[in-house]
Every structure is written in structure tokens, then in C-alpha cells.
Design a protein around this motif. Structure first.
Motif, PDB file in Angstrom:
ATOM      1  N   SER A 151     -15.826 -33.207  26.306  1.00 23.58           N
ATOM      2  CA  SER A 151     -15.949 -33.924  27.579  1.00 23.58           C
ATOM      3  C   SER A 151     -17.372 -33.837  28.072  1.00 23.58           C
ATOM      4  O   SER A 151     -18.215 -33.204  27.449  1.00 23.58           O
ATOM      5  CB  SER A 151     -15.038 -33.261  28.616  1.00 23.58           C
ATOM      6  N   CYS A 152     -17.596 -34.437  29.244  1.00 19.08           N
ATOM      7  CA  CYS A 152     -18.944 -34.437  29.822  1.00 19.08           C
ATOM      8  C   CYS A 152     -19.103 -33.431  30.945  1.00 19.08           C
ATOM      9  O   CYS A 152     -20.161 -33.354  31.559  1.00 19.08           O
ATOM     10  CB  CYS A 152     -19.271 -35.829  30.349  1.00 19.08           C
ATOM     11  N   ASP A 153     -18.081 -32.675  31.294  1.00 21.83           N
ATOM     12  CA  ASP A 153     -18.092 -31.727  32.419  1.00 21.83           C
ATOM     13  C   ASP A 153     -17.901 -32.390  33.776  1.00 21.83           C
ATOM     14  O   ASP A 153     -17.828 -31.696  34.794  1.00 21.83           O
ATOM     15  CB  ASP A 153     -19.393 -30.896  32.487  1.00 21.83           C
ATOM     16  N   GLY A 154     -17.829 -33.717  33.802  1.00 20.02           N
ATOM     17  CA  GLY A 154     -17.791 -34.413  35.085  1.00 20.02           C
ATOM     18  C   GLY A 154     -16.541 -34.110  35.887  1.00 20.02           C
ATOM     19  O   GLY A 154     -16.590 -34.038  37.124  1.00 20.02           O
ATOM     20  N   ALA A 204      -9.947 -38.770  31.972  1.00 19.93           N
ATOM     21  CA  ALA A 204      -9.603 -39.654  30.858  1.00 19.93           C
ATOM     22  C   ALA A 204      -9.635 -38.936  29.517  1.00 19.93           C
ATOM     23  O   ALA A 204      -8.836 -39.233  28.629  1.00 19.93           O
ATOM     24  CB  ALA A 204     -10.562 -40.849  30.842  1.00 19.93           C
ATOM     25  N   CYS A 205     -10.553 -37.992  29.326  1.00 22.21           N
ATOM     26  CA  CYS A 205     -10.631 -37.293  28.035  1.00 22.21           C
ATOM     27  C   CYS A 205      -9.346 -36.519  27.785  1.00 22.21           C
ATOM     28  O   CYS A 205      -8.719 -36.635  26.741  1.00 22.21           O
ATOM     29  CB  CYS A 205     -11.810 -36.327  28.004  1.00 22.21           C
ATOM     30  N   ALA A 206      -8.956 -35.711  28.759  1.00 19.75           N
ATOM     31  CA  ALA A 206      -7.794 -34.850  28.600  1.00 19.75           C
ATOM     32  C   ALA A 206      -6.502 -35.651  28.630  1.00 19.75           C
ATOM     33  O   ALA A 206      -5.506 -35.282  28.016  1.00 19.75           O
ATOM     34  CB  ALA A 206      -7.779 -33.793  29.705  1.00 19.75           C
ATOM     35  N   THR A 207      -6.510 -36.779  29.325  1.00 19.55           N
ATOM     36  CA  THR A 207      -5.295 -37.546  29.516  1.00 19.55           C
ATOM     37  C   THR A 207      -5.117 -38.622  28.452  1.00 19.55           C
ATOM     38  O   THR A 207      -3.997 -38.962  28.089  1.00 19.55           O
ATOM     39  CB  THR A 207      -5.289 -38.148  30.941  1.00 19.55           C
ATOM     40  N   SER A 208      -6.229 -39.155  27.923  1.00 23.50           N
ATOM     41  CA  SER A 208      -6.040 -40.177  26.889  1.00 23.50           C
ATOM     42  C   SER A 208      -7.039 -40.103  25.729  1.00 23.50           C
ATOM     43  O   SER A 208      -7.143 -41.046  24.964  1.00 23.50           O
ATOM     44  CB  SER A 208      -6.039 -41.571  27.517  1.00 23.50           C
ATOM     45  N   GLY A 209      -7.750 -39.009  25.606  1.00 30.81           N
ATOM     46  CA  GLY A 209      -8.648 -38.865  24.449  1.00 30.81           C
ATOM     47  C   GLY A 209     -10.099 -39.176  24.731  1.00 30.81           C
ATOM     48  O   GLY A 209     -10.979 -38.825  23.958  1.00 30.81           O
ATOM     49  N   GLY A 210     -10.354 -39.874  25.860  1.00 28.32           N
ATOM     50  CA  GLY A 210     -11.729 -40.116  26.295  1.00 28.32           C
ATOM     51  C   GLY A 210     -12.485 -41.110  25.446  1.00 28.32           C
ATOM     52  O   GLY A 210     -11.954 -41.703  24.504  1.00 28.32           O
ATOM     53  N   VAL A 211     -13.747 -41.299  25.815  1.00 27.69           N
ATOM     54  CA  VAL A 211     -14.586 -42.269  25.108  1.00 27.69           C
ATOM     55  C   VAL A 211     -14.780 -41.844  23.653  1.00 27.69           C
ATOM     56  O   VAL A 211     -14.933 -42.681  22.763  1.00 27.69           O
ATOM     57  CB  VAL A 211     -15.930 -42.455  25.868  1.00 27.69           C
ATOM     58  N   SER A 265      -3.585 -24.150  35.533  1.00 26.93           N
ATOM     59  CA  SER A 265      -4.727 -24.422  34.667  1.00 26.93           C
ATOM     60  C   SER A 265      -5.091 -25.889  34.765  1.00 26.93           C
ATOM     61  O   SER A 265      -4.235 -26.759  34.607  1.00 26.93           O
ATOM     62  CB  SER A 265      -4.387 -24.094  33.208  1.00 26.93           C
ATOM     63  N   LEU A 266      -6.379 -26.149  35.023  1.00 30.49           N
ATOM     64  CA  LEU A 266      -6.884 -27.518  34.978  1.00 30.49           C
ATOM     65  C   LEU A 266      -7.596 -27.672  33.643  1.00 30.49           C
ATOM     66  O   LEU A 266      -8.465 -26.865  33.311  1.00 30.49           O
ATOM     67  CB  LEU A 266      -7.872 -27.760  36.124  1.00 30.49           C
ATOM     68  N   VAL A 267      -7.218 -28.666  32.877  1.00 25.39           N
ATOM     69  CA  VAL A 267      -7.801 -28.832  31.550  1.00 25.39           C
ATOM     70  C   VAL A 267      -8.583 -30.136  31.489  1.00 25.39           C
ATOM     71  O   VAL A 267      -8.044 -31.213  31.742  1.00 25.39           O
ATOM     72  CB  VAL A 267      -6.717 -28.823  30.456  1.00 25.39           C
ATOM     73  N   GLU A 268      -9.858 -30.009  31.154  1.00 32.75           N
ATOM     74  CA  GLU A 268     -10.733 -31.165  30.981  1.00 32.75           C
ATOM     75  C   GLU A 268     -11.049 -31.323  29.499  1.00 32.75           C
ATOM     76  O   GLU A 268     -11.206 -30.337  28.789  1.00 32.75           O
ATOM     77  CB  GLU A 268     -12.042 -30.932  31.743  1.00 32.75           C
TER      78      GLU A 268
END
Ligand code: SF4
Ligand code: SF4
Lengths: 427, 249
Positions: free
Chosen positions: B11-14, B83-90, B53-56
Motif C-alpha cells: 500500500s501507500c500508507d495513505g 482499496a488495497c486491503a478491500t479489493s487488491g489496490g492499484v 485491527s485496522l488492516v491496510e
């Protein structure tokens, strides 16, 4: 021969994660590797085949902390490929957006990530227990930066308003931003005074610095590339001077400058190469903080960051003052086949992008060189110089010093994307 | 005090930064729930188990696959953020091409890079209690989610489309008024209809709404002049795995 391995979990208070491995024998460091093993995200590959105007939105996602830097370097590279230069009020708005990012990103690093090192706390939040007014000032400063990014860019993280040629919509009036920014400027001046009183380890390195240089501005949005040995080159010559290579221990590439690894980009480099162009209050704050003409102590980078926040606030106020809304929100940019280069000063250092656009207006090739990839080899040198004379220290203490030395450079490891562990081996 | 952990994958840390960007609320959040494990913000590593737990980030390496199982074991509630954690991200764009090809573009020695063939959402590996959408997530929604889990209720996060927010905000519809292609009709609300407010079409950064009617929208978008390639690209950006098939509709 004694053999000892100490594992110290993940490196904290950096954006992203990585690992450090130090091997020593008979009082000498024999091997030192800063490992960046965050999963690679392959941006340069996934951009291929996308439309020529998509990289600003897509590359913002490289980094949630400095998305504007990605958008600006991408815009400039693509605009230059298409023969367009953005000037006047639209350029001013880009600068303003970028200053907002400098304010929020630097305030985040200074208050929440870096200051706790000097005051002996695990985090900014923990620091609030005994330094509440300072932490609140830091959060307010960070908020002022985020509000500026949101006002011009639409959203603080991954702004939606940026496009090639300018913006989707330009603000009619910026004066409501002036009040909060004037308060931010005062907080920024207090920040310089606060951090300059910290206790700094007596360390100096003979850095080779690289930063953009602009004739009239403390370069942020554009300029030529200047190096502290006195050379300079235009951004389109970047590939001839900076070459990235893959190292076995890291998913982040290592960059070499004119054949040699280990140069530094970021606040210390910008200050060394461009300090006379700082805003008047920032210059005075730097002098009062005792920074000198060049600062080679990486632990003092927190002071330089604070000075850059002052500069960003003061310049932003000046831009707001002279703002007249442009007639059009963007200059027209039509795709044409060719190559374009762009670079800007992300809070962490020079960020270079290059794109090749094909006959159909699609991206055929993309190259992105983030600051952390450039600084990584130099950070390893810092660590080597720090560790070697102190190998006799207790390992826990040494580990803490290493973590601090890495944090000095505010490495944004998500740029290269990663998980960090710290292990120290005495052979 | 109950314990919060924040984890990061590709992820991007955003999205985790969004928590630190709650400048006005951060100190009071920290007074209500112990920020026990949050490497971006703290060197203190409080031991689990964690209440929330929040997962990014998405799962994209063999090591990630093991680590997310550990995260699930030590978490009473697991919420994915973004979006990364929920659908795989860019980074899930590799799923359409092949990771070897991607690695060869970026690295001289792609064989030294460990990466999975596909970038997948967290829910493909472990049970997830709640998914918060957005690239990045919305600050107010994040605070709502944390508050809801503290209170033991479901978060009140809408499942309707961005169009509803557009109407609530009084935005003129960019699709109707200017013929600008817009994914608002099939995208989940949460951003406050940001892009239309800035005169551009939605590009779906919050992912699909509940039961989107992509076929109807696509007919409209083609009529507005979008080609098949353009349609494919706009769906295939930040939520490619959950929007992926829509463009074929
Ligand atoms: S979902 Fe978007 S904002 Fe969140 S971590 Fe992923 S790339 Fe960053
Ligand atoms: S309008 Fe669409 S693309 Fe824009 S921020 Fe909202 S969900 Fe994301």
C-alpha cells in the motif's frame, strides 16, 4: 569467535517498513545492509498502456504522504513531452498546493515521527502526556497544511483536482486561507525555536548533495539539477547522470550519481544548495537556530525541516495575496509521441519521472526515481560511520541510535514499497 | 483500555495516515482506545491480542499470506481500510498481465523479487469483520468505524452510490450537464461526491456500490463517446478486482 544475532522487530515511525543488518568483526563493520523488502508494487510496469493523462492520478498512489509530489513530477514530465509549460496563476496554484504538502508532511515528521527521539518518547501521542501544548501546536500546523492541500487539490490524501495543464477547477478566492496560514506561520517559527533547543549528537558527514535549483525560488516545483560539487544539469539529462541499480538485499533500487553511489537529496541538500533563496523569515529563523550556511549534521535535519515549514507558510501567504483566478482552469495539453522528463522537490528530496508516449497517446514506458531510492546507499554510509566507533555500546543503545539515524532522513519506504527488521551480528 | 492495532501490507500508507490526519480527534481517540501497535506512529509495540485491527494494503507476497493469518489470530475484530486491503489496490493491475512480466519491466534481476502472481484483498485469505472502502478512506467514515466497534454496533456507512451524495451536495451532474464520463452511478458513496464538485467525473476510487447496474451506465458512457478501451481503463484502476468485470457488461 563469538557469534551473536539480535533481532529487533520492525523499524518504526517511518512510512513503510524495512530492515537493517549489520555484521561486525574485530571492531570493524564488515557488512551493512539497509533492506527494503516491502512488496514491490510495480508502478512503472502498470503504467504501460494507460492513457497519457492518467499518471498524475495513478502515481499519487505510490505515496499517501507525498501524493502531490508524484502528481507534480508526473504532470511536468508529461507536459514537457507534449510541449506545454504551465505558467502564471496556474503555476502559482501548483506551488501553493505543493507548499501545503510540505507543511503537512514536514509537520508530521517533525512532531509525530522525529521529535519523540530527542525527548525520549515512543511516539508523538505518548509525548503529549508531558508536552501537550507542543504536540497540539504540531497537529494544528499539520492540519493547516492538509487544509491547504484540500482547498486547492480537493482532498488531503490523493488530491483529485490536479490534471495535465493545471486543474479541473480553480478556486475563486483564496483569502479565507490566509488567517489559518498566518497562525501556521507563527507555529512554524515556534517550531524552529523548539527543535533547535534539542540535544544533537555531534556528528557531521561529508555529504555530496543533490537538489533542484531555480534562479528565483527555493526550488520546489521545478529547476535544474544541482550537485554540491559545483556541477548542474537540466532535468532532461537526468538519465545520463543518475543510474539505478538493483541490489540483492532490497526491493528499492539504489541510485548512482555520475558513477558513484551515496549522494544525499532532501532538506539538508536543498538547504546547502539553495538557502539564500529562502523567504526572509525562514532565513532569519535559520540563522537564529544556528544552522550555518551548510548543515552536515543529519540529526539537525529536523531544524532544516522546521525552517522549510516557515518558508512554505510565508510563500503560501504571498501567493494567496497576489492570486487572481485564471480565466481557464487548465491549459490544453494534447498527446504527442515523445519522451518527457520532470522533477520536483518532494518533502524527502528530488523526485524524477520520465514517460514515453506512443502514437496512440498511451504510455509506452515510465521511469520513476523516488528520493528514498537515491538516499538509501547514503543512509547506509551514515549508519556505518555511526556504528563502527560505537560497537562497544550495549546493543540496545546501538540499535536505538541506528533507528534514529535512519529516521533523520525521513525515509518513505512505501515509495519503494516494504517491511523492516533490525538485526545486528557480531562475528 | 481496549487495544487498537494498525497493520500494513502492500500500500501507500495513505489509509493509516488518515488516522494521524484526524488532527482534532487524535489525542481524544488515543485517550479512548490504546494505540497498542501502530508502527508508522509509534516505536512501542504493545502485545496482542487486540480488540480492533485496522488492516491496510493487499496481499502480494508469500510472507504476507502467513502474516495476515497471524494478524487474524491476534485480533478480535478485523477491519480492512482502503482499496488495497478491500479489493487488491492499484497493484492488482498485475492480475491482468502477469507478475513476471511486470517484474521484468522494473528489475534487472526479476528472479530476486518475491511477489505473488496476484495482488488480492484481505478477505481472500481470512474472515473480515468489516470493509471500509476508498482510495484513500474518508476520515469521518474511519472515526465512525472506530466509534462503532468501541460501542459494539455495526458502523453506519452508506451502501448507496456517489450520485446520491452529488444530489445532497447540490452538484450539477457532470454526465448529464457536460457529457463527462462518470462512474458515480455505480460507485459507493463516502467521499461526499468530491470529483463532480471539482467538475470531473468520478473514477471509482471507492469501488462498486451494492448491486451496481454497470450495463446501463456503460451504454450511457458509450453514447457519451467513450471507447471500449477507455471504459476498460476507467474501471481497471484502483479497484480492479471488484470492478474488473464491469466493463465487459
Ligand atoms: S487504498 Fe489507496 S490510499 Fe489506501 S493504502 Fe492503498 S493506495 Fe494508499
Ligand atoms: S467522486 Fe469517485 S473518484 Fe472522486 S473521490 Fe469520490 S469516489 Fe473517488
Amino acid at each position: 569467535m563469538t557469534h551473536k544475532t539480535i533481532r529487533v522487530g520492525g523499524l518504526t515511525r517511518v512510512e513503510g517498513e524495512g530492515a537493517l543488518l549489520v555484521r561486525a568483526r574485530d571492531g570493524r563493520v564488515t557488512d551493512l545492509q539497509l533492506k527494503i523488502y516491502e512488496p514491490p508494487r510495480f508502478f512503472e510496469a502498470l503504467l504501460r498502456g494507460r492513457a497519457f493523462d492518467e499518471p498524475p492520478d495513478i502515481t499519487a498512489r505510490v505515496c499517501g504522504i507525498c501524493p502531490v509530489a508524484y502528481q507534480m513530477s508526473a504532470c511536468q514530465a508529461l507536459e514537457s513531452a507534449c510541449g506545454v509549460t504551465v505558467e502564471g496563476a496556474l503555476r502559482d496554484l501548483r506551488l501553493l498546493l505543493y507548499y501545503g504538502e510540505w507543511i503537512e508532511s514536514h509537520a508530521l515528521h517533525v512532531y509525530l515521527l522525529h521529535a519523540p527521539d530527542f525527548l525520549g518518547f515512543p511516539s508523538g501521542v505518548a509525548m503529549a502526556a508531558s508536552h501537550r501544548p507542543a504536540v497540539e501546536r504540531g497537529l494544528a500546523l499539520k492540519k493547516a497544511g492538509n487544509e491547504l492541500v484540500a482547498a486547492v487539490g480537493g482532498r488531503a490524501i490523493h488530491p483529485v483536482n490536479v490534471r495535465l495543464g493545471g486543474f479541473h477547477r480553480v478556486p475563486a478566492d483564496l483569502t479565507p486561507l490566509a488567517g489559518p496560514l498566518r497562525r501556521a506561520l507563527r507555529a512554524a517559527l515556534d517550531t524552529v525555536e523548539w527543535v533547535s533547543g534539542f540535544d544533537f549528537p555531534d556528528v557531521e558527514h561529508d555529504y555530496r548533495f543533490l537538489a533542484l535549483r531555480h534562479p528565483a525560488e527555493y526550488a520546489i516545483l521545478s529547476g535544474d539539477v544541482a550537485v554540491s560539487d559545483g556541477t548542474a544539469f537540466p532535468v532532461h539529462d537526468w538519465p545520463r547522470h543518475v543510474v539505478e541499480e538493483q541490489v540483492r538485499h532490497s526491493t528499492a533500487l539504489h541510485a548512482r550519481l555520475d558513477g558513484r553511489p551515496g549522494y544525499l537529496t532532501g532538506p539538508l541538500a536543498r538547504y546547502a544548495l539553495n538557502a539564500p533563496l529562502l523567504s526572509p523569515l525562514a532565513l532569519r529563523a535559520a540563522a537564529e537556530a544556528g544552522l550555518g550556511r551548510v548543515c552536515r549534521n543529519p540529526f539537525r535535519s529536523i531544524v532544516v525541516r522546521a525552517v522549510e515549514i516557515v518558508h512554505a507558510c510565508e510563500e503560501a501567504l504571498r501567493l494567496i495575496d497576489r492570486y487572481v483566478p485564471p480565466d481557464e482552469p487548465a491549459m490544453p495539453v494534447a498527446a504527442r509521441p515523445g519522451v518527457g522528463h520532470g522533477a520536483s522537490e518532494a518533502p524527502r528530496g528530488t523526485l524524477y519521472h520520465r514517460y514515453r508516449i506512443d502514437e496512440d497517446g498511451l504510455i509506452a514506458e515510465a521511469d520513476i526515481v523516488p528520493p528514498t531510492a537515491q538516499n538509501q546507499a547514503r543512509i547506509e554510509d551514515d549508519l556505518r560511520a555511526l556504528v563502527e566507533p560505537r560497537l562497544g555500546l550495549p546493543v540496545a543503545r546501538l540499535t536505538e541510535l541506528c533507528e534514529r539515524a535512519i529516521r533523520n532522513h525521513d525515509p518513505c519506504i512505501s515509495c519503494s514499497a516494504h517491511f523492516l527488521d533490525l538485526s545486528l551480528r557480531h562475528g | 483500555m481496549r487495544k487498537l492495532a494498525v497493520w500494513k501490507f502492500a500500500s501507500c500508507d495513505g489509509c493509516q495516515l488518515t488516522l494521524l490526519d484526524c488532527e482534532d480527534e487524535l489525542l481524544s481517540v488515543a485517550a479512548t482506545i490504546d494505540l497498542a501497535y501502530f508502527l508508522e506512529a509509534s516505536s512501542a509495540r504493545g502485545a496482542g491480542p487486540y480488540d480492533l485491527s485496522l488492516v491496510e494494503g493487499s496481499i502480494s507476497t508469500p510472507d504476507d499470506v502467513e502474516r495476515i493469518k497471524h494478524v487474524r489470530r491476534v485480533s478480535r475484530h478485523l477491519v480492512t481500510i482502503g482499496a488495497c486491503a478491500t479489493s487488491g489496490g492499484v497493484q492488482a493491475l498485475r492480475n491482468l498481465a502477469g507478475v513476471r512480466e511486470f517484474a521484468a519491466v522494473v528489475y534487472a534481476r526479476p528472479d530476486h523479487i518475491e511477489a505473488l502472481e496476484r495482488s488480492t484483498p484481505i478477505s481472500a485469505h481470512v474472515p473480515v469483520d468489516f470493509e471500509l472502502r476508498g482510495c484513500p478512506i474518508d476520515k469521518r467514515q474511519l472515526l465512525e468505524v472506530i466509534g462503532a466497534f468501541l460501542a459494539g454496533r455495526r458502523p453506519a456507512v452508506p451502501a448507496h452510490s456517489v450520485c446520491v451524495e452529488c444530489k445532497a451536495r447540490g452538484n450539477p451532474c457532470v454526465l448529464v450537464a457536460h457529457g463527462t464520463p462518470c462512474l458515480g452511478p455505480v460507485t459507493q458513496a463516502g467521499c461526499g461526491a468530491l470529483c463532480p464538485a471539482f467538475n470531473r467525473g468520478c473514477f471509482g476510487c471507492f469501488g462498486p456500490m451494492e448491486s451496481p447496474n454497470a450495463a446501463a451506465l456503460n451504454a450511457r458512457l458509450r453514447a457519451a463517446g467513450m471507447t471500449g478501451d477507455e471504459l476498460a481503463r476507467v474501471y481497471r484502476t484502483f479497484n480492479v478486482t471488484s470492478f474488473g468485470g464491469s466493463s465487459d457488461a
